[in-house]
Design a protein around this motif. Structure first.
Motif, mmCIF file in Angstrom:
data_model
loop_
_atom_site.group_PDB
_atom_site.id
_atom_site.type_symbol
_atom_site.label_atom_id
_atom_site.label_comp_id
_atom_site.label_asym_id
_atom_site.label_seq_id
_atom_site.Cartn_x
_atom_site.Cartn_y
_atom_site.Cartn_z
ATOM 1 N N ASP A 163 -20.283 40.122 14.392
ATOM 2 C CA ASP A 163 -20.669 41.500 14.710
ATOM 3 C C ASP A 163 -20.133 42.463 13.655
ATOM 4 O O ASP A 163 -20.840 43.377 13.214
ATOM 5 N N ASP A 164 -18.878 42.242 13.239
ATOM 6 C CA ASP A 164 -18.279 43.104 12.217
ATOM 7 C C ASP A 164 -18.970 42.910 10.869
ATOM 8 O O ASP A 164 -19.197 43.872 10.123
ATOM 9 N N ASP A 166 -22.062 42.002 10.374
ATOM 10 C CA ASP A 166 -23.381 42.623 10.441
ATOM 11 C C ASP A 166 -23.285 44.139 10.277
ATOM 12 O O ASP A 166 -24.064 44.740 9.524
ATOM 13 N N SER A 167 -22.332 44.760 10.963
ATOM 14 C CA SER A 167 -22.164 46.216 10.857
ATOM 15 C C SER A 167 -21.797 46.619 9.437
ATOM 16 O O SER A 167 -22.300 47.626 8.912
ATOM 17 N N LEU A 285 -25.054 37.177 16.917
ATOM 18 C CA LEU A 285 -24.484 38.452 17.301
ATOM 19 C C LEU A 285 -24.337 38.540 18.812
ATOM 20 O O LEU A 285 -25.039 37.851 19.561
ATOM 21 N N THR A 286 -23.402 39.377 19.255
ATOM 22 C CA THR A 286 -23.204 39.580 20.682
ATOM 23 C C THR A 286 -24.421 40.289 21.264
ATOM 24 O O THR A 286 -24.813 41.349 20.753
#
Length: 344
Positions: A163-164, A166-167, A285-286
């Motif tokens: 997730d981090d 991807d951001s 991803l979540t």
């Protein structure tokens, strides 16, 4: 320096190689993988320069017999402080190198070339065109890693926070000004094959497979590789055709920013490739929670309930007031009777 596409062969060697070492994936399923077309790999020892294997099939079979349990991919920057122990071999500055892991040691496999003792020119010797080999030949040199390097290698094997990642890539690449006008590729939801089109002259036994084994679901890894690849082509096209939509030429500052952004894209892509090579099976991803009920329906229900609650609250004061009057009359009557009885 632009990211050399040799990383695609390295990625396949690591991901499919691990399936061969640990999951008994038959080499015959991917021996003719299209990504190896027009490529030839030799594997040698960096100290002795002895030939260990003349093909990646022999290399992998040899590793398995020696008890190697895992392959991993890492950034070549980890080796910046190391000194080449063999002056007869020039190690090439490609972005990644492979590491083989067994119970007792870890060994790096680094691209390099032998240096001819009788040739001293800075540029590589070019044979006449009719004598040139039409395939790309590379040698991977075995180098045993010390304890300091092993700790750096193990850091790459820690589970990444997708997730981090991807951001961060979204913020640092796709939302930046040089990426304005970029649109996702049409093949975003398909496996990533690493090539744009099928070659007409490819061998008849070529097998088209994705760069990651599809036995494991890794949609995020595939889609991200598609996007990064497309973004690189988008930026390169801007660099080669530096014109605005109205036909005006990019300013020198804009062109410089594009080149810097291209290098940044290569750097972050190289780091992402390391994460994918070592952890593609967990690349997801979540999920974002989505409300099942319509907000409009919820508001309507709440208003409906509030409407019904108003009726009893509006009648309660009326009932309470009537009861109070009756009680007051009864008390007054009782006082009068008592007064009469006692002669008051």
């Amino acid at each position: 320096m632009a990211l050399d596409p040799i990383w695609k062969q390295q990625l396949v060697l690591v991901t499919y190689g691990n399936e061969f070492l640990n999951q008994d994936l038959s080499l015959q399923r991917w021996l003719h993988h299209h990504i190896f077309d027009q490529h030839s790999f030799h594997f040698r020892d960096l100290i002795s320069q002895h030939l260990l294997a003349q093909h990646f099939q022999i290399w992998l079979e040899g590793l398995k017999k020696q008890g190697v349990q895992r392959l991993s991919l890492h950034s070549s920057s980890l080796l910046n402080d190391e000194q080449n122990p063999n002056a007869n071999v020039e190690l090439l500055p490609f972005a990644h190198f492979i590491v083989s892991h067994d119970h007792q040691k870890k060994q790096a496999w680094i691209f390099g070339k032998e240096l001819a003792e009788w040739y001293n020119a800075e540029n590589d010797y070019e044979a006449p065109a009719s004598q040139q080999i039409q395939i790309r030949r590379e040698t991977l040199w075995r180098y045993e890693l010390n304890s300091k390097l092993i700790k750096r290698i193990e850091a790459d094997l820690l589970q990444p926070k997708w997730d981090d990642i991807d951001s961060y890539t979204e913020s640092e690449l796709f939302l930046q000004k040089p990426a304005e006008g970029f649109s996702n590729p049409e093949l975003l939801d398909t496996p990533y094959y690493g090539t744009q089109m099928r070659a007409e002259s490819e061998p008849t036994d070529t097998v088209h497979l994705s760069l990651l084994p599809t036995d494991a679901q890794a949609d995020y890894a595939h889609s991200s590789l598609h996007r990064l690849d497309a973004l690189d082509r988008f930026i390169q096209n801007k660099i080669q055709n530096p014109y605005h939509a109205d036909g005006t030429v990019f300013s020198p500052e804009e062109q410089l920013n594009l080149r810097h952004f291209s290098q940044k894209t290569d750097d972050l892509t190289a780091k992402f490739i390391v994460k994918v090579a070592n952890h593609y099976k967990t690349a997801r991803l979540t999920p974002v929670a989505v409300a099942t009920a319509s907000p409009l329906d919820t508001t309507k229900t709440e208003n409906h309930q509030a409407f019904h609650h108003k009726k009893p609250t509006s009648t309660h004061p009326h009932k309470a007031g009537a009861g109070g009057v009756i009680t007051l009359i009864i008390i007054t009557v009782a006082i009068c009777l008592l007064a009469y009885y006692f002669g008051l």
